[in-house]
Design a protein around this motif. Sequence first.
Motif, PDB file in Angstrom:
ATOM      1  N   LEU A   1       0.947  -1.027  -0.105  1.00  0.00           N
ATOM      2  CA  LEU A   1      -0.211   0.096  -0.034  1.00  0.00           C
ATOM      3  C   LEU A   1       0.813   1.272   0.102  1.00  0.00           C
ATOM      4  O   LEU A   1       1.864   1.285   0.753  1.00  0.00           O
ATOM      5  N   THR A   2       0.504   2.403  -0.884  1.00  0.00           N
ATOM      6  CA  THR A   2       1.239   3.743  -0.638  1.00  0.00           C
ATOM      7  C   THR A   2       0.646   4.459   0.441  1.00  0.00           C
ATOM      8  O   THR A   2      -0.468   3.926   0.937  1.00  0.00           O
ATOM      9  N   ARG A   3       0.952   5.669   0.544  1.00  0.00           N
ATOM     10  CA  ARG A   3       0.329   6.552   1.540  1.00  0.00           C
ATOM     11  C   ARG A   3      -0.769   6.625   1.218  1.00  0.00           C
ATOM     12  O   ARG A   3      -1.835   6.662   2.193  1.00  0.00           O
ATOM     13  N   PHE A   4      -1.278   7.349   0.004  1.00  0.00           N
ATOM     14  CA  PHE A   4      -2.639   7.316  -0.246  1.00  0.00           C
ATOM     15  C   PHE A   4      -3.567   6.075  -0.168  1.00  0.00           C
ATOM     16  O   PHE A   4      -4.647   5.934   0.158  1.00  0.00           O
ATOM     17  N   GLY A   5      -2.806   4.736  -0.267  1.00  0.00           N
ATOM     18  CA  GLY A   5      -3.415   3.337  -0.159  1.00  0.00           C
ATOM     19  C   GLY A   5      -4.162   3.294   1.241  1.00  0.00           C
ATOM     20  O   GLY A   5      -5.171   2.890   1.376  1.00  0.00           O
ATOM     21  N   ARG A   6      -3.000   3.823   1.913  1.00  0.00           N
ATOM     22  CA  ARG A   6      -3.732   3.678   3.477  1.00  0.00           C
ATOM     23  C   ARG A   6      -4.696   4.458   3.696  1.00  0.00           C
ATOM     24  O   ARG A   6      -5.602   4.153   4.588  1.00  0.00           O
ATOM     25  N   GLU A   7      -4.632   5.605   3.255  1.00  0.00           N
ATOM     26  CA  GLU A   7      -5.767   6.676   3.369  1.00  0.00           C
ATOM     27  C   GLU A   7      -6.936   6.443   2.724  1.00  0.00           C
ATOM     28  O   GLU A   7      -8.064   6.263   3.519  1.00  0.00           O
ATOM     29  N   LEU A   8      -6.931   5.519   1.672  1.00  0.00           N
ATOM     30  CA  LEU A   8      -8.229   4.990   1.052  1.00  0.00           C
ATOM     31  C   LEU A   8      -8.793   4.106   1.861  1.00  0.00           C
ATOM     32  O   LEU A   8      -9.945   3.724   1.980  1.00  0.00           O
ATOM     33  N   VAL A   9      -7.795   3.178   2.294  1.00  0.00           N
ATOM     34  CA  VAL A   9      -8.390   1.822   3.181  1.00  0.00           C
ATOM     35  C   VAL A   9      -9.062   2.433   4.550  1.00  0.00           C
ATOM     36  O   VAL A   9     -10.194   1.958   4.801  1.00  0.00           O
ATOM     37  N   ARG A  10      -8.517   3.451   4.864  1.00  0.00           N
ATOM     38  CA  ARG A  10      -9.154   3.844   6.095  1.00  0.00           C
ATOM     39  C   ARG A  10     -10.413   4.693   5.944  1.00  0.00           C
ATOM     40  O   ARG A  10     -11.484   4.564   6.698  1.00  0.00           O
ATOM     41  N   GLU A  11     -10.632   5.356   4.840  1.00  0.00           N
ATOM     42  CA  GLU A  11     -11.832   5.863   4.379  1.00  0.00           C
ATOM     43  C   GLU A  11     -12.937   4.612   4.003  1.00  0.00           C
ATOM     44  O   GLU A  11     -14.082   5.069   4.341  1.00  0.00           O
ATOM     45  N   MET A  12     -12.408   3.788   3.165  1.00  0.00           N
ATOM     46  CA  MET A  12     -13.377   2.519   3.079  1.00  0.00           C
ATOM     47  C   MET A  12     -13.986   2.100   4.428  1.00  0.00           C
ATOM     48  O   MET A  12     -15.059   1.757   4.673  1.00  0.00           O
ATOM     49  N   GLU A  13     -13.110   2.046   5.525  1.00  0.00           N
ATOM     50  CA  GLU A  13     -13.653   1.499   6.795  1.00  0.00           C
ATOM     51  C   GLU A  13     -14.615   2.430   7.443  1.00  0.00           C
ATOM     52  O   GLU A  13     -15.515   2.077   7.771  1.00  0.00           O
ATOM     53  N   ARG A  14     -14.391   3.718   7.221  1.00  0.00           N
ATOM     54  CA  ARG A  14     -15.338   4.692   7.705  1.00  0.00           C
ATOM     55  C   ARG A  14     -16.584   4.678   6.982  1.00  0.00           C
ATOM     56  O   ARG A  14     -17.789   4.759   7.525  1.00  0.00           O
ATOM     57  N   LEU A  15     -16.560   4.538   5.852  1.00  0.00           N
ATOM     58  CA  LEU A  15     -17.722   4.204   4.722  1.00  0.00           C
ATOM     59  C   LEU A  15     -18.481   2.972   4.674  1.00  0.00           C
ATOM     60  O   LEU A  15     -19.419   2.614   4.252  1.00  0.00           O
ATOM     61  N   ARG A  16     -17.815   1.952   5.675  1.00  0.00           N
ATOM     62  CA  ARG A  16     -18.432   0.428   5.593  1.00  0.00           C
ATOM     63  C   ARG A  16     -18.351  -0.195   4.502  1.00  0.00           C
ATOM     64  O   ARG A  16     -19.456  -0.753   3.830  1.00  0.00           O
ATOM     65  N   MET A  17     -17.388  -0.087   3.827  1.00  0.00           N
ATOM     66  CA  MET A  17     -16.968  -0.647   2.425  1.00  0.00           C
ATOM     67  C   MET A  17     -16.199  -2.422   2.510  1.00  0.00           C
ATOM     68  O   MET A  17     -15.498  -2.149   3.590  1.00  0.00           O
ATOM     69  N   VAL A  18     -16.524  -3.019   1.906  1.00  0.00           N
ATOM     70  CA  VAL A  18     -15.705  -4.251   1.934  1.00  0.00           C
ATOM     71  C   VAL A  18     -14.621  -4.305   0.922  1.00  0.00           C
ATOM     72  O   VAL A  18     -14.687  -3.780  -0.230  1.00  0.00           O
ATOM     73  N   LEU A  19     -13.428  -4.725   1.360  1.00  0.00           N
ATOM     74  CA  LEU A  19     -12.117  -4.645   0.550  1.00  0.00           C
ATOM     75  C   LEU A  19     -11.889  -6.162  -0.029  1.00  0.00           C
ATOM     76  O   LEU A  19     -11.869  -7.176   0.759  1.00  0.00           O
ATOM     77  N   ASP A  20     -11.486  -6.133  -1.173  1.00  0.00           N
ATOM     78  CA  ASP A  20     -11.368  -7.257  -2.072  1.00  0.00           C
ATOM     79  C   ASP A  20      -9.945  -7.287  -2.376  1.00  0.00           C
ATOM     80  O   ASP A  20      -9.256  -6.527  -3.029  1.00  0.00           O
ATOM     81  N   VAL A  21      -9.206  -8.401  -2.025  1.00  0.00           N
ATOM     82  CA  VAL A  21      -7.843  -8.643  -2.313  1.00  0.00           C
ATOM     83  C   VAL A  21      -7.423  -9.360  -3.464  1.00  0.00           C
ATOM     84  O   VAL A  21      -6.356  -9.612  -3.559  1.00  0.00           O
ATOM     85  N   SER A  22      -8.403  -9.896  -4.119  1.00  0.00           N
ATOM     86  CA  SER A  22      -7.986 -10.660  -5.418  1.00  0.00           C
ATOM     87  C   SER A  22      -7.402  -9.640  -6.186  1.00  0.00           C
ATOM     88  O   SER A  22      -7.772  -8.292  -6.455  1.00  0.00           O
ATOM     89  N   HIS A  23      -6.213 -10.150  -6.999  1.00  0.00           N
ATOM     90  CA  HIS A  23      -5.304  -9.245  -7.908  1.00  0.00           C
ATOM     91  C   HIS A  23      -4.370  -8.237  -7.256  1.00  0.00           C
ATOM     92  O   HIS A  23      -3.412  -7.834  -7.787  1.00  0.00           O
TER      93      HIS A  23
END
Length: 313
Positions: A152-174
Motif C-alpha cells: 500500500l502507498t500512503r494514499f492507499g492507506r488513506e483510502l483503506v481507512r476511508e473505506m472503513e469509515r464508509l463501511r465498505m468491503v475490501l477485495d484482495v483478489s489481484h
Amino acid sequence: MRWMDGHCDVLYKLWKDAEGDLDFYGKGNDLDVTYDTARQAGVLLQVFAIFVPENVPRSQSWQVALEQVDRFYEEVVRKGGVQPVRTPEELNNLTQENRMGGLLSLEGADALQGSLRYLRTLSRLGVRQVGLTWNYANEVADGIEEERGGGLTRFGRELVREMERLRMVLDVSHLSVRGFWDVMEEDLPVIASHSNARALCSHRRNLMDDQIRALVDRQGLIGITFVPQFVHDDPDAATVDDLLKHIEYICSQGGEERIAFGSDFDGIQQKIPGLEHIGKLPSLGEELLKRYPEHLVKRWTWTNWHEFYSRHL
C-alpha cells in the motif's frame, strides 16, 4: 438451492458493446450471466464488477466507471427484476420477496484517480466493495503482476481507512502479496472474491497457504473461481473435479466456513467444460452434493456470503 456469485463482468461487457447487441434480459446473446439463466439457476445475489480496462486513458477512467454504474441502474435494475443491494435490509428482502439482487463492486481503484472524493461518490451511488488493484500498479498499491511487488502507498492507506469509515468491503483478489499483508494490518472486512489455492495451481493470482489462513482467521471469504488458468496449471485440462480440489484444499486449511464462489463470468474467454455460464450452477451443486453434506454445500453457495454481507454492508 440458493446461490450467490461474488464476481462477474457483465457491466464491462455492456459498456464495451458499442452496437447495443447485448441485453441482460435478452436471450441468445454473448453474456455468460443473464437474468433468465441466473434466476433459473437459483441466483439470489450477483456481484457486478465495475472494471476499467488498462487501455482506457487515465483521464477517462472516472467517466468510464460512472458509465458502468449507469449501465447497472439503467440496463440491469430499471429494465427488470434486479434489486440493488446496499444495506442488510435490502439483502434480507431478497429471500423474503424471492427477488434477485445486484451488488456493485469496483475492480481496481485506478478510476478514483487518487481522489477520496471519487470513492465517496461511488459509495453514495451504491458501490459497497472495492478491489484495490487489477493486475498492475496504481495510486493505491501494486497489483499481483507488478514485478516490484510493492504494498500500500500512503494514499492507499488513506483510502483503506476511508473505506472503513464508509463501511465498505475490501477485495484482495489481484492485489500484490505485500499489499495483501498491508491490508491485514487494517480494520475492515476483507474478502478474496475470485481466487483459488496456489498449492494446487501455481498462478500468482491464487492464494498461498498463509494468505488462506489469514483470511480464515479474519473471518473473510474466499470466492472459488471458475477461471481455468486459476484451476489447473494446464488450463486446457481444467475440469469441475479440479475445481472441487480447491474447495477440499481450502477446507484443509480451516476454511470450511469461509468458502464461497466468484465465477468471473463475462471476464473470461476460456471456460471449464460444464461451467460455461451461470445457468450451469445447478450442475455444480449436484457435484458438490455427491461429495459433501448438504448443510456445507448450502453454506458455500449462499449462507457464507449472506452472513458476511449481513454483518458488513
